[in-house]
Design a protein around this motif. Structure first.
Motif, PDB file in Angstrom:
ATOM      1  N   ARG A  69       0.833  -1.196   0.000  1.00 50.82           N
ATOM      2  CA  ARG A  69       0.000   0.000   0.000  1.00 50.82           C
ATOM      3  C   ARG A  69       0.872   1.253   0.000  1.00 50.82           C
ATOM      4  N   GLY A  70       0.233   2.380  -0.237  1.00 51.00           N
ATOM      5  CA  GLY A  70       0.939   3.657  -0.158  1.00 51.00           C
ATOM      6  C   GLY A  70       1.264   4.235  -1.518  1.00 51.00           C
ATOM      7  N   GLY A  73       3.280   2.021  -3.517  1.00 52.42           N
ATOM      8  CA  GLY A  73       2.805   0.647  -3.464  1.00 52.42           C
ATOM      9  C   GLY A  73       2.429   0.105  -4.825  1.00 52.42           C
TER      10      GLY A  73
END
Length: 246
Positions: A69-70, A73
């Motif tokens: 994630r992010g 990501g």
């Protein structure tokens, strides 16, 4: 990555997953590479993003990719370790043998043919730690009051150490299914009939041969184990199949 050839009845997620898997296996995508975004993949394959997500889920289930994630990501090609691969191989082999009800003699033949393939390397490369580990399992198997489950686990551990003593991670991976899948299934059939002292004797002969760097003697011990296991298994199966009277 090549676009998939599709028709209305095709399993689109499976086809996309296969295309991505082929790209990984061919080296077009390598460990830690970031896959194209869901939107880019959807455009490449002319499908919806939910279809792409399903394909990615399938790759993740096969441990081929990981997701993060992010802002940085996304989906990345997973760097699979030998330990993870061995565990998956053993699990798949167990499932395959259980579902297909492989003949006991066939499994026994395959299991020992595979193990004898590593004895020459094991004799040449075994370490003091390998020998100590094998003898520790033999001592454990001779303990009074050891449960059948623990005896079987020790049996597997000794043979796994023999395989690992060859010092070849690819062979260890290939034989994971034989040692950690076939052997436990054979133990389930034979444990009630076998003589623990006979198993300990054969294991001692095997370990002595590995210590002496004598592949012929090691293979002779494995041949003895195979013959004994086959005799026990066939006897147990015959008794189970015998019609009850009275």
């Amino acid at each position: 990555m090549k676009k998939t050839e599709r028709n209305q009845r095709a399993d689109l997620p499976a086809q996309i997953a296969k295309a991505l898997r082929d790209a990984i296996l061919s080296g077009e995508l390598t460990a830690d590479d970031r896959l194209p975004s869901e939107q880019d993949l959807a455009e490449t394959f002319a499908v919806s993003r939910p279809t792409v997500r399903e394909a990615l889920k399938r790759l993740a289930a096969q441990s081929l990719i990981r997701t993060e994630r992010g802002a940085f990501g996304g989906a990345f090609v997973r760097r699979l370790s030998y330990d993870e691969a061995q565990a998956q191989h053993a699990s798949t082999s167990t499932l395959l043998l259980s579902i297909n009800e492989v003949d006991f003699a066939v499994a026994c033949e395959a299991r020992y043919a595979l193990e004898t393939s590593v004895t020459t390397l094991a004799c040449a490369r075994r370490s003091t730690e390998d020998l100590q580990a094998m003898r520790a399992e033999i001592a454990r198997q001779g303990q009074a009051g050891l449960s059948d489950e623990d005896f079987c686990a020790s049996d597997v551990a000794l043979h796994r150490r023999l395989v690992d003593a060859a010092g070849n991670p690819i062979l260890s991976y290939q034989l994971a299914g034989a040692v950690e899948a076939m052997q436990p299934l054979m133990n389930m059939i034979t444990f009630s009939a076998r003589s623990r002292s006979e198993i300990v004797n054969l294991h001692s002969r095997l370990t002595d041969a590995i210590e002496a760097r004598d592949p012929a003697a090691a293979n002779a011990a494995l041949t003895g184990l195979e013959a004994y296991t086959l005799e026990l298994g066939q006897g147990v199966i015959a008794r189970r199949q015998r019609p009850r009277t009275g």
